[in-house]
Motif scaffolding. Structure first.
Motif, PDB file in Angstrom:
ATOM      1  N   MET A 286       0.848  -1.190   0.000  1.00  0.00           N
ATOM      2  CA  MET A 286       0.000   0.000   0.000  1.00  0.00           C
ATOM      3  C   MET A 286       0.886   1.244   0.000  1.00  0.00           C
ATOM      4  SD  MET A 286      -3.116   0.930   2.479  1.00  0.00           S
ATOM      5  CE  MET A 286      -2.609   1.983   3.793  1.00  0.00           C
ATOM      6  N   THR A 287       0.527   2.203  -0.801  1.00  0.00           N
ATOM      7  CA  THR A 287       1.261   3.468  -0.853  1.00  0.00           C
ATOM      8  C   THR A 287       0.426   4.580  -0.248  1.00  0.00           C
ATOM      9  OG1 THR A 287       0.873   3.091  -3.200  1.00  0.00           O
ATOM     10  CG2 THR A 287       3.019   3.841  -2.579  1.00  0.00           C
ATOM     11  N   ILE A 288       1.131   5.523   0.329  1.00  0.00           N
ATOM     12  CA  ILE A 288       0.469   6.709   0.874  1.00  0.00           C
ATOM     13  C   ILE A 288       0.668   7.836  -0.123  1.00  0.00           C
ATOM     14  CG2 ILE A 288       0.556   8.446   2.690  1.00  0.00           C
ATOM     15  CD1 ILE A 288       1.324   6.236   4.623  1.00  0.00           C
ATOM     16  N   SER A 289      -0.405   8.541  -0.417  1.00  0.00           N
ATOM     17  CA  SER A 289      -0.300   9.701  -1.285  1.00  0.00           C
ATOM     18  C   SER A 289      -0.812  10.927  -0.529  1.00  0.00           C
ATOM     19  CB  SER A 289      -1.085   9.494  -2.579  1.00  0.00           C
ATOM     20  OG  SER A 289      -2.450   9.286  -2.287  1.00  0.00           O
ATOM     21  N   LEU A 290      -0.497  12.083  -1.071  1.00  0.00           N
ATOM     22  CA  LEU A 290      -0.895  13.342  -0.447  1.00  0.00           C
ATOM     23  C   LEU A 290      -1.703  14.166  -1.437  1.00  0.00           C
ATOM     24  CD1 LEU A 290       2.524  14.348   1.165  1.00  0.00           C
ATOM     25  CD2 LEU A 290       0.609  13.173   2.269  1.00  0.00           C
ATOM     26  N   SER A 291      -2.748  14.838  -0.927  1.00  0.00           N
ATOM     27  CA  SER A 291      -3.552  15.765  -1.725  1.00  0.00           C
ATOM     28  C   SER A 291      -3.450  17.143  -1.108  1.00  0.00           C
ATOM     29  CB  SER A 291      -5.022  15.350  -1.736  1.00  0.00           C
ATOM     30  OG  SER A 291      -5.184  14.085  -2.304  1.00  0.00           O
ATOM     31  N   HIS A 292      -3.101  18.125  -1.932  1.00  0.00           N
ATOM     32  CA  HIS A 292      -2.999  19.502  -1.434  1.00  0.00           C
ATOM     33  C   HIS A 292      -4.385  20.002  -1.045  1.00  0.00           C
ATOM     34  CE1 HIS A 292      -2.315  23.982  -2.142  1.00  0.00           C
ATOM     35  NE2 HIS A 292      -1.693  23.676  -1.024  1.00  0.00           N
ATOM     36  N   VAL A 293      -4.510  20.516   0.166  1.00  0.00           N
ATOM     37  CA  VAL A 293      -5.796  20.977   0.688  1.00  0.00           C
ATOM     38  C   VAL A 293      -5.868  22.501   0.699  1.00  0.00           C
ATOM     39  CG1 VAL A 293      -7.278  21.023   2.741  1.00  0.00           C
ATOM     40  CG2 VAL A 293      -6.116  18.916   2.081  1.00  0.00           C
ATOM     41  N   THR A 294      -4.838  23.138   1.272  1.00  0.00           N
ATOM     42  CA  THR A 294      -4.873  24.594   1.430  1.00  0.00           C
ATOM     43  C   THR A 294      -3.491  25.115   1.760  1.00  0.00           C
ATOM     44  OG1 THR A 294      -6.121  26.409   2.458  1.00  0.00           O
ATOM     45  CG2 THR A 294      -5.415  24.629   3.909  1.00  0.00           C
ATOM     46  N   ASP A 295      -3.298  26.403   1.557  1.00  0.00           N
ATOM     47  CA  ASP A 295      -2.112  27.112   2.023  1.00  0.00           C
ATOM     48  C   ASP A 295      -2.575  28.117   3.059  1.00  0.00           C
ATOM     49  OD1 ASP A 295      -0.114  25.895   0.369  1.00  0.00           O
ATOM     50  OD2 ASP A 295      -0.942  27.026  -1.307  1.00  0.00           O
ATOM     51  N   LEU A 296      -1.942  28.072   4.218  1.00  0.00           N
ATOM     52  CA  LEU A 296      -2.303  28.963   5.314  1.00  0.00           C
ATOM     53  C   LEU A 296      -1.270  30.067   5.465  1.00  0.00           C
ATOM     54  CD1 LEU A 296      -3.212  26.302   8.049  1.00  0.00           C
ATOM     55  CD2 LEU A 296      -4.751  27.430   6.436  1.00  0.00           C
ATOM     56  N   VAL A 297      -1.747  31.263   5.727  1.00  0.00           N
ATOM     57  CA  VAL A 297      -0.907  32.361   6.188  1.00  0.00           C
ATOM     58  C   VAL A 297      -1.492  32.749   7.539  1.00  0.00           C
ATOM     59  CG1 VAL A 297      -0.070  34.701   5.781  1.00  0.00           C
ATOM     60  CG2 VAL A 297      -0.381  33.126   3.848  1.00  0.00           C
ATOM     61  N   VAL A 298      -0.786  32.388   8.601  1.00  0.00           N
ATOM     62  CA  VAL A 298      -1.259  32.582   9.972  1.00  0.00           C
ATOM     63  C   VAL A 298      -0.585  33.833  10.538  1.00  0.00           C
ATOM     64  CG1 VAL A 298      -1.470  31.539  12.252  1.00  0.00           C
ATOM     65  CG2 VAL A 298      -1.479  30.082  10.205  1.00  0.00           C
ATOM     66  N   GLN A 299      -1.399  34.827  10.911  1.00  0.00           N
ATOM     67  CA  GLN A 299      -0.859  36.067  11.468  1.00  0.00           C
ATOM     68  C   GLN A 299      -0.713  35.934  12.983  1.00  0.00           C
ATOM     69  OE1 GLN A 299      -3.823  38.828  10.123  1.00  0.00           O
ATOM     70  NE2 GLN A 299      -2.806  39.159   8.170  1.00  0.00           N
ATOM     71  N   LEU A 300       0.440  36.388  13.468  1.00  0.00           N
ATOM     72  CA  LEU A 300       0.774  36.272  14.887  1.00  0.00           C
ATOM     73  C   LEU A 300       0.934  37.652  15.506  1.00  0.00           C
ATOM     74  CD1 LEU A 300       3.670  33.704  14.354  1.00  0.00           C
ATOM     75  CD2 LEU A 300       1.261  33.173  14.839  1.00  0.00           C
ATOM     76  N   SER A 301       0.659  37.747  16.799  1.00  0.00           N
ATOM     77  CA  SER A 301       1.014  38.977  17.508  1.00  0.00           C
ATOM     78  C   SER A 301       2.216  38.676  18.401  1.00  0.00           C
ATOM     79  CB  SER A 301      -0.171  39.541  18.299  1.00  0.00           C
ATOM     80  OG  SER A 301      -0.453  38.749  19.414  1.00  0.00           O
ATOM     81  N   ARG A 302       2.649  39.652  19.120  1.00  0.00           N
ATOM     82  CA  ARG A 302       3.861  39.549  19.936  1.00  0.00           C
ATOM     83  C   ARG A 302       3.764  38.389  20.932  1.00  0.00           C
ATOM     84  NH1 ARG A 302       4.697  43.526  24.138  1.00  0.00           N
ATOM     85  NH2 ARG A 302       6.452  42.643  25.250  1.00  0.00           N
ATOM     86  N   PRO A 303       4.822  37.587  21.042  1.00  0.00           N
ATOM     87  CA  PRO A 303       4.790  36.457  21.980  1.00  0.00           C
ATOM     88  C   PRO A 303       4.745  36.908  23.431  1.00  0.00           C
ATOM     89  CG  PRO A 303       6.650  36.270  20.450  1.00  0.00           C
ATOM     90  CD  PRO A 303       6.053  37.622  20.264  1.00  0.00           C
ATOM     91  N   GLN A 304       4.093  36.102  24.235  1.00  0.00           N
ATOM     92  CA  GLN A 304       4.122  36.269  25.682  1.00  0.00           C
ATOM     93  C   GLN A 304       5.187  35.300  26.189  1.00  0.00           C
ATOM     94  OE1 GLN A 304       2.250  38.375  27.821  1.00  0.00           O
ATOM     95  NE2 GLN A 304       3.840  37.638  29.191  1.00  0.00           N
ATOM     96  N   GLU A 305       6.318  35.824  26.616  1.00  0.00           N
ATOM     97  CA  GLU A 305       7.432  34.985  27.068  1.00  0.00           C
ATOM     98  C   GLU A 305       7.155  34.483  28.473  1.00  0.00           C
ATOM     99  OE1 GLU A 305       9.851  34.085  25.090  1.00  0.00           O
ATOM    100  OE2 GLU A 305       9.483  35.487  23.448  1.00  0.00           O
ATOM    101  N   MET A 306       7.312  33.191  28.670  1.00  0.00           N
ATOM    102  CA  MET A 306       7.147  32.586  29.995  1.00  0.00           C
ATOM    103  C   MET A 306       8.494  32.352  30.672  1.00  0.00           C
ATOM    104  SD  MET A 306       4.167  29.810  29.099  1.00  0.00           S
ATOM    105  CE  MET A 306       4.312  28.999  30.674  1.00  0.00           C
ATOM    106  N   GLY A 307       9.574  32.355  29.891  1.00  0.00           N
ATOM    107  CA  GLY A 307      10.908  32.163  30.454  1.00  0.00           C
ATOM    108  C   GLY A 307      11.342  30.713  30.436  1.00  0.00           C
ATOM    109  N   ASP A 308      12.431  30.459  31.153  1.00  0.00           N
ATOM    110  CA  ASP A 308      12.980  29.103  31.224  1.00  0.00           C
ATOM    111  C   ASP A 308      12.176  28.275  32.216  1.00  0.00           C
ATOM    112  OD1 ASP A 308      14.945  29.627  29.351  1.00  0.00           O
ATOM    113  OD2 ASP A 308      16.324  30.413  30.863  1.00  0.00           O
ATOM    114  N   CYS A 309      11.504  27.264  31.705  1.00  0.00           N
ATOM    115  CA  CYS A 309      10.670  26.364  32.496  1.00  0.00           C
ATOM    116  C   CYS A 309      11.345  24.994  32.510  1.00  0.00           C
ATOM    117  CB  CYS A 309       9.275  26.286  31.880  1.00  0.00           C
ATOM    118  SG  CYS A 309       8.409  27.871  31.875  1.00  0.00           S
ATOM    119  N   PRO A 310      10.853  24.051  33.294  1.00  0.00           N
ATOM    120  CA  PRO A 310      11.499  22.730  33.355  1.00  0.00           C
ATOM    121  C   PRO A 310      11.664  22.048  31.992  1.00  0.00           C
ATOM    122  CG  PRO A 310       9.963  22.958  35.168  1.00  0.00           C
ATOM    123  CD  PRO A 310       9.785  24.165  34.295  1.00  0.00           C
ATOM    124  N   ALA A 311      10.707  22.208  31.086  1.00  0.00           N
ATOM    125  CA  ALA A 311      10.777  21.530  29.785  1.00  0.00           C
ATOM    126  C   ALA A 311      11.603  22.309  28.758  1.00  0.00           C
ATOM    127  CB  ALA A 311       9.378  21.294  29.236  1.00  0.00           C
ATOM    128  N   GLY A 312      11.884  23.593  29.023  1.00  0.00           N
ATOM    129  CA  GLY A 312      12.615  24.437  28.084  1.00  0.00           C
ATOM    130  C   GLY A 312      12.101  25.865  28.144  1.00  0.00           C
TER     131      GLY A 312
END
Length: 151
Positions: free
Chosen positions: A1-27
């Motif tokens: 069995m082969t897996i194929s891909l179908s193009h669905v959409t192109d997203l342009v996601v707009q972001l605002s300024r990050p809220q920094e949490m700092g150095d936490c246990p995971a990173g």
């Protein structure tokens, strides 16, 4: 069995300024609000609603764990939830260029996501029955993703 891909959409996601949490246990943690954008493609076109965020963790070795949740609204009034989990990694030099807002060719770094879509709208129930993958990159305060259905 082969897996194929179908193009669905192109997203342009707009972001605002990050809220920094700092150095936490995971990173180093940050929350990046998603404030809008567009979806344009052969199977899915609409606008990204100004709700949601990317909850990012950057590990000590520079791998960004991406965990975004937001929504797309189509012209038919369908609201489609997007749950995107991915990773991004780049050399220190490329990361600095991205952070400075420079447009960096996505072939210079790795950014991939596994995406689940969900909708109750009759015309878009097909999204509930598939998995999606995306590749792309960050450009200034936007993320560009090409989304494909795994067939």
């Amino acid at each position: 069995m082969t897996i194929s891909l179908s193009h669905v959409t192109d997203l342009v996601v707009q972001l605002s300024r990050p809220q920094e949490m700092g150095d936490c246990p995971a990173g180093t943690r940050r929350i990046i609000p998603i404030v809008g954008g567009t979806a344009t493609g052969p199977l899915l076109t609409g606008r990204i609603l100004p709700i949601g965020a990317d909850w990012q963790t950057v590990t000590a070795d520079g791998i960004a764990d991406l965990d975004a949740r937001y929504a797309i609204e189509t012209a038919e009034g369908a609201v489609i939830e997007v749950v995107s989990k991915g990773i991004r990694h780049a050399s220190a030099e490329v990361h600095a260029r991205i952070a400075a807002g420079e447009e960096v060719d996505p072939r210079e770094y790795y950014m991939r996501s596994a995406i689940r879509l969900e909708s109750g709208h009759p015309e878009y129930r097909w999204v509930n029955r598939a998995l999606f993958i995306a590749h792309g990159g960050k450009v200034a305060n936007t993320v560009h993703l090409s989304v494909y259905r795994v067939d």
